[in-house]
Design a protein around this motif. Structure first.
Motif, PDB file in Angstrom:
ATOM      1  N   ILE A  24       0.829  -1.154   0.085  1.00 26.32           N
ATOM      2  CA  ILE A  24      -0.128  -0.241  -0.117  1.00 26.32           C
ATOM      3  C   ILE A  24       0.912   1.266  -0.032  1.00 26.32           C
ATOM      4  N   PHE A  25       1.886   1.308   0.692  1.00 22.13           N
ATOM      5  CA  PHE A  25       2.945   2.241   0.680  1.00 22.13           C
ATOM      6  C   PHE A  25       3.216   2.839  -0.562  1.00 22.13           C
ATOM      7  N   SER A  26       3.885   1.635  -1.173  1.00 24.30           N
ATOM      8  CA  SER A  26       4.587   1.739  -2.559  1.00 24.30           C
ATOM      9  C   SER A  26       3.587   2.443  -3.709  1.00 24.30           C
ATOM     10  N   VAL A  27       2.244   1.857  -3.629  1.00 23.10           N
ATOM     11  CA  VAL A  27       1.002   2.353  -4.211  1.00 23.10           C
ATOM     12  C   VAL A  27       0.958   3.876  -3.850  1.00 23.10           C
ATOM     13  N   LEU A  28       0.956   4.294  -2.596  1.00 19.95           N
ATOM     14  CA  LEU A  28       0.956   5.639  -2.315  1.00 19.95           C
ATOM     15  C   LEU A  28       2.021   6.537  -2.867  1.00 19.95           C
ATOM     16  N   ILE A  29       3.165   5.873  -2.822  1.00 16.98           N
ATOM     17  CA  ILE A  29       4.427   6.778  -3.443  1.00 16.98           C
ATOM     18  C   ILE A  29       4.011   7.160  -4.755  1.00 16.98           C
ATOM     19  N   ASP A  30       3.502   6.024  -5.611  1.00 17.77           N
ATOM     20  CA  ASP A  30       3.085   6.119  -7.129  1.00 17.77           C
ATOM     21  C   ASP A  30       2.130   7.296  -7.132  1.00 17.77           C
ATOM     22  N   LEU A  31       1.127   7.050  -6.532  1.00 18.81           N
ATOM     23  CA  LEU A  31      -0.076   8.133  -6.548  1.00 18.81           C
ATOM     24  C   LEU A  31       0.569   9.568  -6.177  1.00 18.81           C
ATOM     25  N   VAL A  32       1.362   9.839  -5.183  1.00 15.01           N
ATOM     26  CA  VAL A  32       1.795  11.008  -4.687  1.00 15.01           C
ATOM     27  C   VAL A  32       2.592  11.474  -6.266  1.00 15.01           C
ATOM     28  N   THR A  33       3.251  10.535  -6.579  1.00 18.36           N
ATOM     29  CA  THR A  33       4.161  10.946  -7.834  1.00 18.36           C
ATOM     30  C   THR A  33       3.314  11.639  -9.257  1.00 18.36           C
ATOM     31  N   LEU A  34       2.324  10.831  -9.206  1.00 11.93           N
ATOM     32  CA  LEU A  34       1.280  11.430 -10.157  1.00 11.93           C
ATOM     33  C   LEU A  34       0.752  12.553  -9.890  1.00 11.93           C
ATOM     34  N   SER A  35       0.610  13.074  -8.537  1.00 11.88           N
ATOM     35  CA  SER A  35      -0.018  14.169  -8.369  1.00 11.88           C
ATOM     36  C   SER A  35       1.055  15.497  -8.405  1.00 11.88           C
ATOM     37  N   VAL A  36       2.253  15.073  -8.222  1.00 12.37           N
ATOM     38  CA  VAL A  36       3.101  16.156  -8.226  1.00 12.37           C
ATOM     39  C   VAL A  36       4.025  16.304  -9.453  1.00 12.37           C
ATOM     40  N   ASN A  37       4.257  15.106 -10.269  1.00 14.20           N
ATOM     41  CA  ASN A  37       4.844  15.322 -11.515  1.00 14.20           C
ATOM     42  C   ASN A  37       3.982  14.941 -12.736  1.00 14.20           C
ATOM     43  N   ASN A  38       3.843  16.106 -13.581  1.00 13.93           N
ATOM     44  CA  ASN A  38       2.862  16.245 -14.550  1.00 13.93           C
ATOM     45  C   ASN A  38       3.546  15.471 -15.994  1.00 13.93           C
ATOM     46  N   ASN A  39       5.017  15.098 -15.749  1.00 11.16           N
ATOM     47  CA  ASN A  39       5.613  14.590 -17.118  1.00 11.16           C
ATOM     48  C   ASN A  39       5.192  13.216 -17.477  1.00 11.16           C
ATOM     49  N   TYR A  40       4.331  12.755 -16.558  1.00  7.16           N
ATOM     50  CA  TYR A  40       3.824  11.168 -16.959  1.00  7.16           C
ATOM     51  C   TYR A  40       2.911  11.601 -18.175  1.00  7.16           C
ATOM     52  N   GLN A  41       3.000  10.765 -19.343  1.00  6.57           N
ATOM     53  CA  GLN A  41       2.047  10.823 -20.309  1.00  6.57           C
ATOM     54  C   GLN A  41       0.834   9.945 -20.113  1.00  6.57           C
ATOM     55  N   ILE A  42       0.802   8.862 -19.154  1.00  2.00           N
ATOM     56  CA  ILE A  42      -0.267   8.004 -18.823  1.00  2.00           C
ATOM     57  C   ILE A  42      -0.035   7.516 -17.408  1.00  2.00           C
ATOM     58  N   SER A  43      -0.984   7.205 -16.788  1.00  2.00           N
ATOM     59  CA  SER A  43      -0.835   7.127 -15.303  1.00  2.00           C
ATOM     60  C   SER A  43      -0.103   5.944 -15.056  1.00  2.00           C
ATOM     61  N   ILE A  44       0.529   5.582 -14.206  1.00  2.00           N
ATOM     62  CA  ILE A  44       1.474   4.478 -14.060  1.00  2.00           C
ATOM     63  C   ILE A  44       0.514   3.697 -13.181  1.00  2.00           C
ATOM     64  N   ILE A  45      -0.471   3.966 -12.644  1.00  2.60           N
ATOM     65  CA  ILE A  45      -1.608   3.083 -12.056  1.00  2.60           C
ATOM     66  C   ILE A  45      -2.458   2.712 -13.057  1.00  2.60           C
ATOM     67  N   ASN A  46      -2.301   1.404 -13.726  1.00  2.00           N
ATOM     68  CA  ASN A  46      -3.166   1.007 -14.756  1.00  2.00           C
ATOM     69  C   ASN A  46      -3.257  -0.730 -14.929  1.00  2.00           C
ATOM     70  N   LEU A  47      -3.779  -1.284 -15.861  1.00  2.00           N
ATOM     71  CA  LEU A  47      -3.873  -2.722 -15.772  1.00  2.00           C
ATOM     72  C   LEU A  47      -2.486  -3.375 -15.737  1.00  2.00           C
ATOM     73  N   GLY A  48      -1.483  -2.775 -16.334  1.00  2.00           N
ATOM     74  CA  GLY A  48      -0.095  -3.165 -16.395  1.00  2.00           C
ATOM     75  C   GLY A  48       0.448  -3.006 -14.937  1.00  2.00           C
ATOM     76  N   TYR A  49       0.057  -2.609 -14.212  1.00  2.00           N
ATOM     77  CA  TYR A  49       0.398  -2.377 -12.576  1.00  2.00           C
ATOM     78  C   TYR A  49       0.306  -3.833 -11.848  1.00  2.00           C
ATOM     79  N   ILE A  50      -0.445  -4.585 -12.350  1.00  2.00           N
ATOM     80  CA  ILE A  50      -0.823  -5.934 -11.541  1.00  2.00           C
ATOM     81  C   ILE A  50       0.456  -6.459 -11.766  1.00  2.00           C
ATOM     82  N   GLY A  51       1.199  -6.717 -12.773  1.00  6.59           N
ATOM     83  CA  GLY A  51       2.394  -7.449 -12.816  1.00  6.59           C
ATOM     84  C   GLY A  51       3.392  -6.956 -11.683  1.00  6.59           C
TER      85      GLY A  51
END
Length: 182
Positions: free
Chosen positions: A57-84
């Protein structure tokens, strides 16, 4: 391991994860991502499912914070591929739990290497094929692209794991020799 004894190792693992996984938003001063190594170490040291899910859960929260802080990501890093990635973390944690029984360097490095290799393959292939970032990619192309990241990811993860082994071995020797002289 009881709650009090597992608190300090958990906090250290979480802190190091925040520092290295923070490369998503700490661009100029970041260390390589240590998440794979930290999940294996977590399984080795903490061994319980509550700690695994807390770290997950902590690792997912880090990624969610990253998404909210950094606008450089073209797609969300939280997606179906995240399951792997989540499956990879589970494999590494389970491997850590399994190798914690016998503390042997050769066993540690060989099983760590195999688990890390499997985790990297699963996480890169599921990202490439399921994230939506590469809609026309076939499996062959995905493997070729994944192969480009494999050596670097494997090297960094194994370097962290061998560093962990060395540090914990030094601490054990130091504390065991102090107990013997007291």
């Amino acid at each position: 391991m009881n709650t009090i004894k597992s608190f300090f190792p958990f906090v250290l693992i979480a802190l190091f994860m925040a520092l290295t996984r923070g490369s998503h938003f700490l661009n100029s001063v970041s260390l390589p991502d240590a998440s794979f190594a930290l999940f294996l170490i977590g399984g080795l040291v903490l061994r319980n499912s509550k700690s695994f899910f807390s770290l997950l859960i902590f690792s997912v929260l880090i990624d969610l914070v990253t998404l909210s802080v950094n606008n450089n990501y073209q797609i969300s890093i939280i997606n179906l591929g995240y399951i792997g990635l989540l499956i990879s973390y589970g494999i590494l944690w389970f491997t850590g739990c399994c190798i914690s029984i016998k503390k042997n360097f050769l066993r540690f490095t060989s099983f760590s290497f195999l688990a890390t290799l499997l985790a990297i393959l699963i996480s890169t292939q599921t990202f490439n094929l399921l994230s939506g970032r590469f809609p026309d990619m076939n499996i062959k192309q995905s493997i070729q692209i994944g192969w480009e990241y494999l050596p670097q990811s494997l090297l960094y993860t194994m370097a962290y794991l061998i560093l962990y082994w060395g540090i914990q071995s030094l601490f054990k020797r130091q504390f065991v020799s102090q107990k013997a002289t007291i």
